[in-house]
Write a protein that holds these residues in place. Structure first.
Motif, PDB file in Angstrom:
ATOM      1  N   ALA A 223       8.581  36.304 -31.401  1.00 53.80           N
ATOM      2  CA  ALA A 223       9.903  36.186 -30.780  1.00 53.80           C
ATOM      3  C   ALA A 223      10.747  37.408 -31.093  1.00 53.80           C
ATOM      4  O   ALA A 223      10.584  38.054 -32.128  1.00 53.80           O
ATOM      5  CB  ALA A 223      10.613  34.925 -31.269  1.00 53.80           C
ATOM      6  N   LEU A 224      11.661  37.701 -30.176  1.00 50.64           N
ATOM      7  CA  LEU A 224      12.651  38.750 -30.377  1.00 50.64           C
ATOM      8  C   LEU A 224      13.986  38.076 -30.662  1.00 50.64           C
ATOM      9  O   LEU A 224      14.441  37.223 -29.900  1.00 50.64           O
ATOM     10  CB  LEU A 224      12.759  39.629 -29.129  1.00 50.64           C
ATOM     11  CG  LEU A 224      11.466  40.344 -28.724  1.00 50.64           C
ATOM     12  CD1 LEU A 224      11.649  41.040 -27.386  1.00 50.64           C
ATOM     13  CD2 LEU A 224      11.043  41.339 -29.783  1.00 50.64           C
ATOM     14  N   LEU A 225      14.603  38.467 -31.777  1.00 52.00           N
ATOM     15  CA  LEU A 225      15.889  37.889 -32.172  1.00 52.00           C
ATOM     16  C   LEU A 225      16.988  38.901 -31.880  1.00 52.00           C
ATOM     17  O   LEU A 225      17.002  40.000 -32.447  1.00 52.00           O
ATOM     18  CB  LEU A 225      15.895  37.533 -33.658  1.00 52.00           C
ATOM     19  CG  LEU A 225      14.730  36.691 -34.186  1.00 52.00           C
ATOM     20  CD1 LEU A 225      14.971  36.334 -35.657  1.00 52.00           C
ATOM     21  CD2 LEU A 225      14.525  35.441 -33.353  1.00 52.00           C
ATOM     22  N   TRP A 226      17.901  38.537 -30.984  1.00 50.58           N
ATOM     23  CA  TRP A 226      19.070  39.364 -30.675  1.00 50.58           C
ATOM     24  C   TRP A 226      20.216  38.820 -31.518  1.00 50.58           C
ATOM     25  O   TRP A 226      20.653  37.674 -31.335  1.00 50.58           O
ATOM     26  CB  TRP A 226      19.397  39.275 -29.192  1.00 50.58           C
ATOM     27  CG  TRP A 226      18.288  39.756 -28.294  1.00 50.58           C
ATOM     28  CD1 TRP A 226      17.225  39.031 -27.831  1.00 50.58           C
ATOM     29  CD2 TRP A 226      18.144  41.071 -27.753  1.00 50.58           C
ATOM     30  NE1 TRP A 226      16.430  39.809 -27.031  1.00 50.58           N
ATOM     31  CE2 TRP A 226      16.958  41.059 -26.961  1.00 50.58           C
ATOM     32  CE3 TRP A 226      18.891  42.244 -27.854  1.00 50.58           C
ATOM     33  CZ2 TRP A 226      16.517  42.199 -26.277  1.00 50.58           C
ATOM     34  CZ3 TRP A 226      18.455  43.357 -27.175  1.00 50.58           C
ATOM     35  CH2 TRP A 226      17.282  43.338 -26.396  1.00 50.58           C
ATOM     36  N   ILE A 227      20.696  39.628 -32.446  1.00 50.83           N
ATOM     37  CA  ILE A 227      21.586  39.123 -33.491  1.00 50.83           C
ATOM     38  C   ILE A 227      22.947  39.809 -33.427  1.00 50.83           C
ATOM     39  O   ILE A 227      23.033  41.044 -33.330  1.00 50.83           O
ATOM     40  CB  ILE A 227      20.958  39.346 -34.884  1.00 50.83           C
ATOM     41  CG1 ILE A 227      19.597  38.638 -34.960  1.00 50.83           C
ATOM     42  CG2 ILE A 227      21.884  38.862 -35.986  1.00 50.83           C
ATOM     43  CD1 ILE A 227      18.790  38.993 -36.187  1.00 50.83           C
ATOM     44  N   LYS A 228      23.996  38.997 -33.507  1.00 51.29           N
ATOM     45  CA  LYS A 228      25.362  39.501 -33.631  1.00 51.29           C
ATOM     46  C   LYS A 228      25.830  39.291 -35.064  1.00 51.29           C
ATOM     47  O   LYS A 228      25.551  38.255 -35.682  1.00 51.29           O
ATOM     48  CB  LYS A 228      26.305  38.783 -32.668  1.00 51.29           C
ATOM     49  CG  LYS A 228      26.068  39.095 -31.198  1.00 51.29           C
ATOM     50  CD  LYS A 228      27.110  38.430 -30.310  1.00 51.29           C
ATOM     51  CE  LYS A 228      26.897  38.783 -28.844  1.00 51.29           C
ATOM     52  NZ  LYS A 228      27.933  38.173 -27.971  1.00 51.29           N
ATOM     53  N   THR A 229      26.572  40.289 -35.585  1.00 54.92           N
ATOM     54  CA  THR A 229      27.109  40.192 -36.937  1.00 54.92           C
ATOM     55  C   THR A 229      28.343  41.061 -37.047  1.00 54.92           C
ATOM     56  O   THR A 229      28.592  41.914 -36.175  1.00 54.92           O
ATOM     57  CB  THR A 229      26.062  40.621 -37.983  1.00 54.92           C
ATOM     58  OG1 THR A 229      26.560  40.356 -39.291  1.00 54.92           O
ATOM     59  CG2 THR A 229      25.745  42.104 -37.869  1.00 54.92           C
ATOM     60  N   ALA A 230      29.117  40.866 -38.100  1.00 51.18           N
ATOM     61  CA  ALA A 230      30.298  41.699 -38.335  1.00 51.18           C
ATOM     62  C   ALA A 230      29.859  43.081 -38.809  1.00 51.18           C
ATOM     63  O   ALA A 230      28.845  43.217 -39.491  1.00 51.18           O
ATOM     64  CB  ALA A 230      31.193  41.042 -39.375  1.00 51.18           C
TER      65      ALA A 230
ATOM     66  N   GLN B 271      25.678  35.054 -34.374  1.00 50.45           N
ATOM     67  CA  GLN B 271      24.978  34.505 -33.215  1.00 50.45           C
ATOM     68  C   GLN B 271      23.553  35.045 -33.200  1.00 50.45           C
ATOM     69  O   GLN B 271      23.316  36.220 -33.489  1.00 50.45           O
ATOM     70  CB  GLN B 271      25.684  34.890 -31.905  1.00 50.45           C
ATOM     71  CG  GLN B 271      24.993  34.340 -30.653  1.00 50.45           C
ATOM     72  CD  GLN B 271      25.721  34.727 -29.379  1.00 50.45           C
ATOM     73  OE1 GLN B 271      26.951  34.877 -29.378  1.00 50.45           O
ATOM     74  NE2 GLN B 271      24.980  34.898 -28.301  1.00 50.45           N
ATOM     75  N   VAL B 272      22.598  34.167 -32.880  1.00 47.47           N
ATOM     76  CA  VAL B 272      21.194  34.567 -32.751  1.00 47.47           C
ATOM     77  C   VAL B 272      20.668  34.047 -31.424  1.00 47.47           C
ATOM     78  O   VAL B 272      20.679  32.831 -31.172  1.00 47.47           O
ATOM     79  CB  VAL B 272      20.325  34.013 -33.902  1.00 47.47           C
ATOM     80  CG1 VAL B 272      18.866  34.431 -33.707  1.00 47.47           C
ATOM     81  CG2 VAL B 272      20.848  34.479 -35.257  1.00 47.47           C
ATOM     82  N   THR B 273      20.234  34.954 -30.565  1.00 45.64           N
ATOM     83  CA  THR B 273      19.627  34.599 -29.283  1.00 45.64           C
ATOM     84  C   THR B 273      18.139  34.918 -29.360  1.00 45.64           C
ATOM     85  O   THR B 273      17.756  36.016 -29.758  1.00 45.64           O
ATOM     86  CB  THR B 273      20.271  35.377 -28.127  1.00 45.64           C
ATOM     87  OG1 THR B 273      21.672  35.070 -28.084  1.00 45.64           O
ATOM     88  CG2 THR B 273      19.635  35.004 -26.795  1.00 45.64           C
TER      89      THR B 273
END
Length: 317
Positions: free
Chosen positions: A234-241, A297-299
């Motif tokens: 899987a590919l994890l598209w991650i948002k973070t500060a 957020q993790v997509t």
């Protein structure tokens, strides 16, 4: 895909640590007969189960996510995979049909994105995510059944996984030819390289070691994760500060499940490639691992097919 025997997995793991290790050295580390290791290792290479290839780093890597018209994704994926500047090309689930990494020079980036990619048949939309730095690349993915002592014996002084190629070295003709040879076969002998390039064996050895030590060229042992009992990717598209980005990237890179971790621009801050044994393991990794505390957020996109990995087209079964 057939299940690999323990010795085969150990040989592959040894090649992931040191892609150019001799069969004698691997046999000594594994405490197995050299003849057996040489035979099984040669069979793995000849069958394409594992391949050792060099890949040239470039100062402007970029991820491209493409969407295609219905029924045209296979054509687009093949067109991307045939490009010499793509390191990987994946068919994926989610908002895009395909994700590819393109390794190019800054002066060519505009041409690639504005002129060449739009010419791919069936392509309807492209999202671009320039890579700011790598936390982990495929060279550092070593999931095989080796102990820490065995890994240290194979490579007493590990090569640093490059974060990015800031300075792009200008290579002479000899170095270019040696790099080309290693991109075709990362285990090509110094004698064979010398004959191909037209230099002495000592020169071939010295220039090869320089290319690897400067990270102009990376050697990678390429194997499908499913062959190692890790069929879910899987590919994890991650948002973070912003303040959490560096720490989160480093923690993800330390996880044995990750094959690739990069800081990127755009809507997401990190892309991670993860391989696990099953969906339950993927669920646990993305919901209860310690690193998730710093992700806002993790997509998740599941990988359906890897047409190209590490610069190598998918072997024909």
């Amino acid at each position: 895909m057939r299940e690999l025997a323990l010795l085969e997995q150990q040989i592959i793991a040894a090649l992931q640590v040191d892609p150019r290790a001799s069969w004698r050295k691997i046999a000594a580390v594994l405490r197995e007969p050299e003849r057996t290791v040489a035979r099984r290792g040669s069979e793995l290479l000849e069958s394409g189960v594992v391949g050792v290839r060099g890949i040239r780093l470039r100062p402007t890597p970029v991820l491209v996510e493409i969407r295609c018209a219905p029924g045209t994704s296979r054509v687009a994926v093949q067109a991307l995979a045939q490009r010499a500047d793509t390191s990987f090309v994946y068919t994926v689930t989610g908002s895009g049909d395909c994700l590819a990494e393109i390794l190019t020079d800054r002066q060519r980036l505009h041409t690639v994105l504005s002129d060449e990619l739009p010419g791919i048949a069936g392509l309807t939309h492209v999202n671009t995510y320039p890579v700011l730095r790598y936390f982990k690349t495929l060279r550092a993915w070593q999931p095989g059944p080796l102990s820490a002592e065995q890994r240290a014996a194979l490579r007493p002084v590990p090569l640093a996984d490059p974060t990015i190629l800031d300075e792009y070295p200008q290579l002479g003709r000899t170095d270019e030819q040696i790099a080309d040879a290693l991109c075709e076969d990362g285990r090509m002998s110094f004698e064979a390289i010398a004959r191909r390039v037209g230099v002495s064996e000592a020169t071939a050895r010295r220039r090869t070691e320089w290319l690897l030590e400067t990270s102009y060229l990376n050697l990678r042992a390429l194997v499908e994760p499913a062959a190692l009992g890790l069929p879910v990717e899987a590919l994890l598209w991650i948002k973070t500060a912003p303040a959490q980005l560096e720490g989160l990237g480093r923690r993800l890179a330390e996880q044995p499940q990750t094959r690739y971790v990069a800081a990127i621009t755009g809507d997401y801050q990190i892309l991670a490639d993860v391989t696990v044994a099953n969906n339950t393991a993927l669920y646990d990794f993305t919901t209860s691992s310690a690193w998730t505390g710093d992700a806002t957020q993790v997509t998740i996109s599941l990988l359906l097919d890897a047409r190209k990995r590490g610069g190598r087209l998918k072997p024909v079964p």
